[in-house]
Design an enzyme around this catalytic site. Structure first.
Site, PDB file in Angstrom:
ATOM      1  N   GLU A 261       0.987 -39.921  39.075  1.00 30.43           N
ATOM      2  CA  GLU A 261       0.530 -40.524  40.327  1.00 30.43           C
ATOM      3  C   GLU A 261       0.974 -41.975  40.438  1.00 30.43           C
ATOM      4  OE1 GLU A 261      -0.617 -38.880  42.693  1.00 30.43           O
ATOM      5  OE2 GLU A 261      -1.672 -37.120  41.922  1.00 30.43           O
ATOM      6  N   ARG A 265       3.698 -43.145  43.339  1.00 34.03           N
ATOM      7  CA  ARG A 265       3.150 -44.005  44.398  1.00 34.03           C
ATOM      8  C   ARG A 265       3.468 -45.480  44.157  1.00 34.03           C
ATOM      9  NH1 ARG A 265      -2.305 -40.941  46.447  1.00 34.03           N
ATOM     10  NH2 ARG A 265      -1.959 -39.009  45.319  1.00 34.03           N
ATOM     11  N   ASP A 394       4.857 -27.455  42.041  1.00 33.87           N
ATOM     12  CA  ASP A 394       5.647 -27.741  43.254  1.00 33.87           C
ATOM     13  C   ASP A 394       6.826 -28.695  43.063  1.00 33.87           C
ATOM     14  OD1 ASP A 394       3.787 -29.764  42.777  1.00 33.87           O
ATOM     15  OD2 ASP A 394       2.989 -29.833  44.814  1.00 33.87           O
ATOM     16  N   GLU A 529       3.149 -32.521  53.803  1.00 33.20           N
ATOM     17  CA  GLU A 529       4.288 -31.628  53.515  1.00 33.20           C
ATOM     18  C   GLU A 529       4.922 -30.988  54.752  1.00 33.20           C
ATOM     19  OE1 GLU A 529       1.433 -31.627  51.805  1.00 33.20           O
ATOM     20  OE2 GLU A 529       2.128 -32.524  49.926  1.00 33.20           O
ATOM     21  N   THR A 618       8.965 -37.896  45.820  1.00 31.81           N
ATOM     22  CA  THR A 618       7.988 -36.923  46.312  1.00 31.81           C
ATOM     23  C   THR A 618       6.840 -37.584  47.077  1.00 31.81           C
ATOM     24  OG1 THR A 618       6.747 -34.941  45.693  1.00 31.81           O
ATOM     25  CG2 THR A 618       6.513 -36.863  44.253  1.00 31.81           C
TER      26      THR A 618
HETATM   27  C1  DMJ Z   1       1.546 -36.612  47.286  1.00 36.42           C
HETATM   28  O1  DMJ Z   1       1.018 -37.456  46.343  1.00 36.42           O
HETATM   29  C2  DMJ Z   1       2.905 -36.111  46.892  1.00 36.42           C
HETATM   30  O2  DMJ Z   1       3.571 -35.621  47.998  1.00 36.42           O
HETATM   31  C3  DMJ Z   1       2.835 -35.054  45.829  1.00 36.42           C
HETATM   32  O3  DMJ Z   1       4.095 -34.519  45.543  1.00 36.42           O
HETATM   33  C4  DMJ Z   1       1.930 -33.935  46.284  1.00 36.42           C
HETATM   34  N1  DMJ Z   1       0.654 -34.412  46.691  1.00 36.42           N
HETATM   35  C5  DMJ Z   1       0.562 -35.536  47.589  1.00 36.42           C
HETATM   36  C6  DMJ Z   1       0.605 -35.180  49.054  1.00 36.42           C
HETATM   37  O4  DMJ Z   1       0.041 -34.023  49.432  1.00 36.42           O
END
Ligand code: DMJ
Length: 630
Positions: A261, A265, A394, A529, A618
């Site tokens: 995380e 981020r 994912d 998403e 992501t």
């Molecule tokens: C985000 O932190 C990122 O996109 C991660 O890959 C999946 N979860 C959240 C958004 O849903």
């Protein structure tokens, strides 16, 4: 009617007698004159013309670069070497990383090509970012010209024309585009107001109780939102956030953070803001957090622990297990690889590529699909037999493709794993729903198929489309289109027009609705998403329906999740428009991802984060695609 004077008219020559002459007459007289010349005179003229042509081509670097790049591709090609040997080019025994932006030709320190215009405002080049921005503001001259915050000077009377000619399909009504973009900016400002009033400098806003939650205590929402503000041109908000980063943000803190995380981020957000702005503050902060996260990789297997204390440097797995999540350990690569490229220190890249190398070789995959857990002591997959494209797996798939693109499409093992996984998805997880026959991605649990699909899986249409754009089979794009429709239906079949967290698809003939939702799965966390995938699909197909779908979703977020006093909230029940039941939390990815992707979806400017130049991590933080390694 008198046509207004324009510069792009067709000119007609007028001869001395005042009569219009046409091109044919002119050609005949040139031919006559040419025939009257001696052969020496003709040769001399031809020689001068050839000279002029050659110097013209040489003076047009873009053309030569383009040709150079093509021949590079032809020679450099895909030689099928191993993943690590491809990215660490060895020279005299030392690993050499591709050059960082400041050292590359045609890639200025101030930012990647598309945003370079801002450099025209630079003074001596050593001023801090804040100073430079103020200068830009002072140079604005009211009505006559508009100075984009990112530095491009656009005359006001050119704005509409430029947009019509270069950004929009010919018959498009630009006012729709402008008003949607403005609506997203307004939504951002509203969210930001809540964060600023009640959660400033904290991790997440609780908009109903007008307070905040602390996860890592690092201003998560603020950092996640930095590049969104830059892209949306919210300069006042960006300036105050930058100020906070410069004066308040410290990673010298005795706090446990989650490696994944905080990488996607915080490290991702700082790196992308550095690239977009050229402001060294963000690179310094990125280096600081990046090195503090490194102890997570010091495990017996080199598969990282989930948590690390950034103050003490002590890393550990969760209290109840020595396993890490597969998606987490394989979704730090884009960021750490980029950190190595920028610092010239290969240790970050080495650590994350060791993980990829091991996962590539592991037993326990099923047609390229990975289990959800991996053990940090022995480096083996655990809890075998469950395969999903949703939570815990994912972004493993997403980052296979994106690392391959980031690295210049030469790391063949990454591509092989990605291609095999797409085949595995098609073979094991794709089914059709009833009554609409929607293609969806279910899950496999010890040989049994479950028609369960997380909203998280809706990253997949975008990823498949991105792969097709970068040269992978056209069937990937077709599948992307089908899955995009499914993700849209996950919104539109709900009473609020907002998707739940998890759906179950009906497969029995005679079902009345494709999508079923269990009571515990009815929440919506403001996730990005589907909007993310709509953005990719629109960029690559230009089909306006994707913008229309996005606009519907955007309006429903405004209708059911907007909190009057500032901010947006997750809700508990997407099936009850009368009482969606706020959860009192605005996730940082709503500003980092969801609103950013809405803005990019509604914009027709393909150069606003060009997908041939950038790769989004992501968490929607754009990082540069590396130039071809020498
Ligand atoms: C985000 O932190 C990122 O996109 C991660 O890959 C999946 N979860 C959240 C958004 O849903």
């Amino acid at each position: 009617m008198i046509a207004p004077a324009r510069k792009d008219f067709v000119s007609l020559a007028v001869d001395e007698s005042g009569a219009y002459t046409n091109g044919k007459q002119r050609k005949q007289s040139y031919l006559r004159k040419w025939k009257q010349l001696s052969s020496l005179q003709r040769s001399l003229i031809l020689f001068v013309l050839v000279l002029l042509l050659i110097s013209g081509i040489a003076g047009y670097p873009g053309l030569l670069t383009h040709w150079g790049a093509q021949s590079d591709t032809a020679e450099g090609g895909n030689d099928g070497g191993g993943m690590l040997s491809q990215i660490e080019m060895k020279s005299e025994g030392k690993a050499i990383l591709p050059e960082p932006p400041s050292e590359r030709k045609g890639f200025r320190k101030q930012g990647p090509p598309i945003l370079q215009n801002r450099s025209q405002f630079k003074g001596n080049g050593s001023e801090p970012q804040g100073v430079e921005m103020k200068k830009m503001v002072q140079e604005e001259d009211g009505n006559k010209s508009l100075i984009s915050w990112r530095g491009a000077v656009i005359k006001m009377d050119e704005v509409t024309d430029t947009k019509k000619k270069e950004m929009l399909p010919e018959s498009e009504d630009s006012s729709v585009v402008v008003s949607r973009l403005e609506a997203v900016r307004e939504a951002f400002r509203h969210a930001w107001k809540g964060y600023k009033d009640f959660a400033w400098g904290h991790d997440e806003l609780k908009p109903i109780s007008k307070s905040y939650t602390e996860w890592f205590g690092l201003g998560l929402t603020l950092i996640d939102a930095l590049d969104t503000m830059w892209i949306l041109e919210l300069k006042k908000e960006f300036e105050e956030a930058r100020q906070w980063v410069a004066t308040q943000l410290s990673f010298e803190k005795n706090v446990d953070v989650n490696l994944f995380e905080s990488t996607i981020r915080i490290l991702g957000g700082l790196l992308s803001t550095y690239h977009l702005t050229g402001d060294a503050l963000f690179l310094d902060k990125a280096k600081d957090i990046g090195s503090r996260l490194m102890p997570a990789f010091s495990t017996p297997s080199k598969i990282p622990y989930s948590d690390v204390n950034i103050g003490s440097g002590v890393a550990h797995p969760p209290r109840w297990t020595s396993d890490s999540t597969v998606a987490e350990v394989t979704t730090t690569q884009l960021e750490f690889r980029e950190l190595s490229r920028l610092t010239g220190d290969p240790k970050y890249q080495d650590a994350v590529m060791e993980v990829m190398k091991q996962v590539h070789k592991l037993e326990g995959k099923h047609d390229g699909l990975v289990p959800m857990f991996i053990n940090t002591n022995n480096g083996q997959f655990t809890h075998l037999g469950v395969y999903t494209l949703g939570a815990r797996a994912d972004s493993y798939y997403e980052y296979l493709l994106k690392q391959w693109i980031q690295g210049g499409k030469i790391e063949t093992e990454l591509l092989e794993d990605y291609m095999q996984a797409v085949e595995g998805i098609k073979k094991n997880l794709l089914k059709k729903s009833s009554p609409l026959g929607l293609t969806f991605v279910g899950e496999l649990s010890h040989g049994r198929f479950s028609p369960k699909m997380d909203h998280l899986v809706c990253f997949l249409p975008g990823t498949l489309a991105l792969g097709a754009h970068h040269g992978l089979p056209v069937e990937h794009m077709e599948l992307a289109g089908q899955l995009m429709e499914t993700c849209y239906q996950m919104y539109t079949q709900m009473e609020t027009g907002l998707s739940p967290e998890i759906v179950h698809f009906n497969m029995e003939a005679g079902s009345t609705q494709d999508v079923d939702v269990k009571p515990a799965d009815r929440h919506n966390l403001l996730r990005p998403e589907t909007v993310e995938s709509l953005f990719y699909l629109y960029r690559f197909t230009k089909d306006k329906k994707y913008q229309t779908w996005g606009w519907e979703i955007f309006q429903n977020f405004n209708k059911y999740t907007r909190v009057e006093t500032g901010g947006y909230t997750s809700i508990n029940n997407v099936r009850d428009p009368k009482s969606p039941s706020p959860r009192d939390k605005m996730e940082s990815f709503f500003l980092g991802e969801t609103l950013k992707y809405f803005y990019l979806l509604f914009s027709d400017n393909l150069d606003l984060i060009n997908l041939d130049t950038y790769i989004f991590n992501t968490e929607a933080h754009p990082l540069p695609i590396w130039p071809k390694a020498k």
